[in-house]
Design an enzyme around this catalytic site. Structure first.
Site, mmCIF file in Angstrom:
data_model
loop_
_atom_site.group_PDB
_atom_site.id
_atom_site.type_symbol
_atom_site.label_atom_id
_atom_site.label_comp_id
_atom_site.label_asym_id
_atom_site.label_seq_id
_atom_site.Cartn_x
_atom_site.Cartn_y
_atom_site.Cartn_z
ATOM 1 N N LYS A 9 0.809 -1.216 0.000
ATOM 2 C CA LYS A 9 0.000 0.000 0.000
ATOM 3 C C LYS A 9 0.847 1.272 0.000
ATOM 4 C CE LYS A 9 -0.880 0.433 5.008
ATOM 5 N NZ LYS A 9 -0.387 1.797 5.185
ATOM 6 N N ASP A 10 2.150 1.124 0.316
ATOM 7 C CA ASP A 10 3.045 2.278 0.338
ATOM 8 C C ASP A 10 3.917 2.376 -0.908
ATOM 9 O OD1 ASP A 10 2.158 2.900 2.957
ATOM 10 O OD2 ASP A 10 3.554 1.429 3.792
ATOM 11 N N THR A 53 -6.027 8.936 13.493
ATOM 12 C CA THR A 53 -5.587 8.407 12.203
ATOM 13 C C THR A 53 -5.025 9.567 11.396
ATOM 14 O OG1 THR A 53 -6.218 7.321 10.131
ATOM 15 C CG2 THR A 53 -7.888 8.688 11.181
ATOM 16 N N SER A 55 -4.695 9.021 8.027
ATOM 17 C CA SER A 55 -5.069 8.609 6.678
ATOM 18 C C SER A 55 -6.232 9.438 6.154
ATOM 19 C CB SER A 55 -5.452 7.123 6.680
ATOM 20 O OG SER A 55 -6.107 6.776 5.486
ATOM 21 N N LEU A 56 -5.992 10.194 5.088
ATOM 22 C CA LEU A 56 -7.080 10.945 4.451
ATOM 23 C C LEU A 56 -8.165 10.011 3.936
ATOM 24 C CD1 LEU A 56 -5.058 13.607 2.401
ATOM 25 C CD2 LEU A 56 -6.232 13.932 4.573
ATOM 26 N N ARG A 57 -7.752 8.832 3.461
ATOM 27 C CA ARG A 57 -8.718 7.851 2.960
ATOM 28 C C ARG A 57 -9.692 7.429 4.053
ATOM 29 N NH1 ARG A 57 -8.902 2.658 3.985
ATOM 30 N NH2 ARG A 57 -6.832 2.711 4.920
ATOM 31 N N ARG A 58 -9.162 7.120 5.222
ATOM 32 C CA ARG A 58 -10.027 6.698 6.322
ATOM 33 C C ARG A 58 -10.920 7.836 6.794
ATOM 34 N NH1 ARG A 58 -4.849 3.723 8.895
ATOM 35 N NH2 ARG A 58 -5.137 1.671 7.925
ATOM 36 N N ARG A 75 0.737 9.400 14.471
ATOM 37 C CA ARG A 75 1.974 8.987 13.800
ATOM 38 C C ARG A 75 2.741 8.000 14.668
ATOM 39 N NH1 ARG A 75 1.547 10.753 8.482
ATOM 40 N NH2 ARG A 75 0.743 12.894 8.454
ATOM 41 N N VAL A 78 3.372 0.933 15.226
ATOM 42 C CA VAL A 78 2.141 0.406 15.816
ATOM 43 C C VAL A 78 2.166 0.485 17.336
ATOM 44 C CG1 VAL A 78 0.749 -1.681 16.131
ATOM 45 C CG2 VAL A 78 1.601 -1.085 13.857
ATOM 46 N N ARG A 81 1.599 3.999 18.536
ATOM 47 C CA ARG A 81 0.193 4.397 18.372
ATOM 48 C C ARG A 81 -0.690 3.783 19.449
ATOM 49 N NH1 ARG A 81 -0.791 4.882 11.822
ATOM 50 N NH2 ARG A 81 1.272 5.693 11.336
ATOM 51 N N CYS A 168 -0.631 10.229 -1.972
ATOM 52 C CA CYS A 168 -1.105 10.323 -0.592
ATOM 53 C C CYS A 168 -1.885 11.599 -0.318
ATOM 54 C CB CYS A 168 0.071 10.218 0.370
ATOM 55 S SG CYS A 168 1.321 11.489 0.131
#
Length: 237
Positions: A9-10, A53, A55-58, A75, A78, A81, A168
């Site tokens: 995905k990156d 989050t 993520s703009l998508r989320r 940021r 895992v 976060r 992104c």
């Protein structure tokens, strides 16, 4: 180095000369994970809850479900976060389910968001291997790791991403599934604020995986996607 291992995905759709993604490994759970110590699912969050989050998508998709939610930048790796969540900085955070599972932290996965709520990032859940084009010796060693179904599905997803000139800076999601020798690809294109969101589906034979992604991209562009991309300075022919 002979190979490079990536989270798909990156990975951009364009590669330097002489390099390619040669292997797509079997996909882990591709969806987004809702993680919280207080609430059992996204819909159960109280009004004006704080969700972490970056993520703009989320954010674009989840705003369609709960416009009252406050999204705050999140940021770090895992574990970092999760520590921020546990310290009370957020009511919940959203992570890729695959990351939690692969780290043995699936016990922290409170709820798996369904695809109607949050369609995954293109390639999410897939580990891929990059190598030199024509390096047959290396390819022979890594090719047993390739998964045929994953390869077909992400070929459709990445063709969609490439058709939309995706990066992104704009929310793009895509997820393909294979059944009975056919691929069904669902795609989302939204503006960063999430108030303009397009969602469409395209299907066809497995042999048409790349063409399916291109066709869906064309439909999204014709339905208003060009205007959405133009908002962030991206041109699509």
């Amino acid at each position: 180095a002979d190979i490079a291992v990536h989270s798909l995905k990156d990975v951009p759709t364009e590669f330097p000369d002489g390099l390619e993604i040669s292997v797509f490994t079997k996909r882990e759970v591709p969806g987004d994970a809702f993680v919280s110590s207080k609430y059992n699912q996204f819909e159960a969050l109280p009004e004006n809850a704080v969700v972490g989050t970056s993520s703009l998508r989320r954010i674009a998709q989840l705003k369609k479900v709960r416009s009252d939610i406050q999204f705050k930048s999140l940021r770090g790796n895992v574990n970092t976060r999760l520590k921020k969540l546990d310290s009370g900085e957020f009511d919940a955070i959203i992570l890729a389910a695959a990351g939690l599972i692969r780290l043995g932290l699936d016990n922290r996965l409170t709820h798996l968001l369904d695809y109607d709520t949050s369609l995954p990032a293109i390639g999410q859940g897939v580990v891929c291997i990059e190598s030199r084009i024509g390096d047959d010796g290396i390819f022979d060693r890594i090719s047993p790791l390739a998964d045929e179904e994953t390869t077909m599905n992400v070929s459709a997803e990445r063709a969609l991403l490439k058709r939309l000139n995706g990066g992104c800076q704009v929310p793009i999601a895509g997820h393909a599934v294979t059944q009975d020798n056919r691929i069904t690809l669902t795609g989302v294109l939204a503006n960063p604020d999430g108030d303009k969101l397009l969602k469409m589906t395209e299907s066809g034979a497995i042999s048409e995986s790349t063409e399916i992604g291109i066709r869906l991209g064309n439909r999204l562009l014709e339905a208003g996607g060009r205007e959405i991309l133009a908002m962030v300075g991206i041109e699509a022919d």
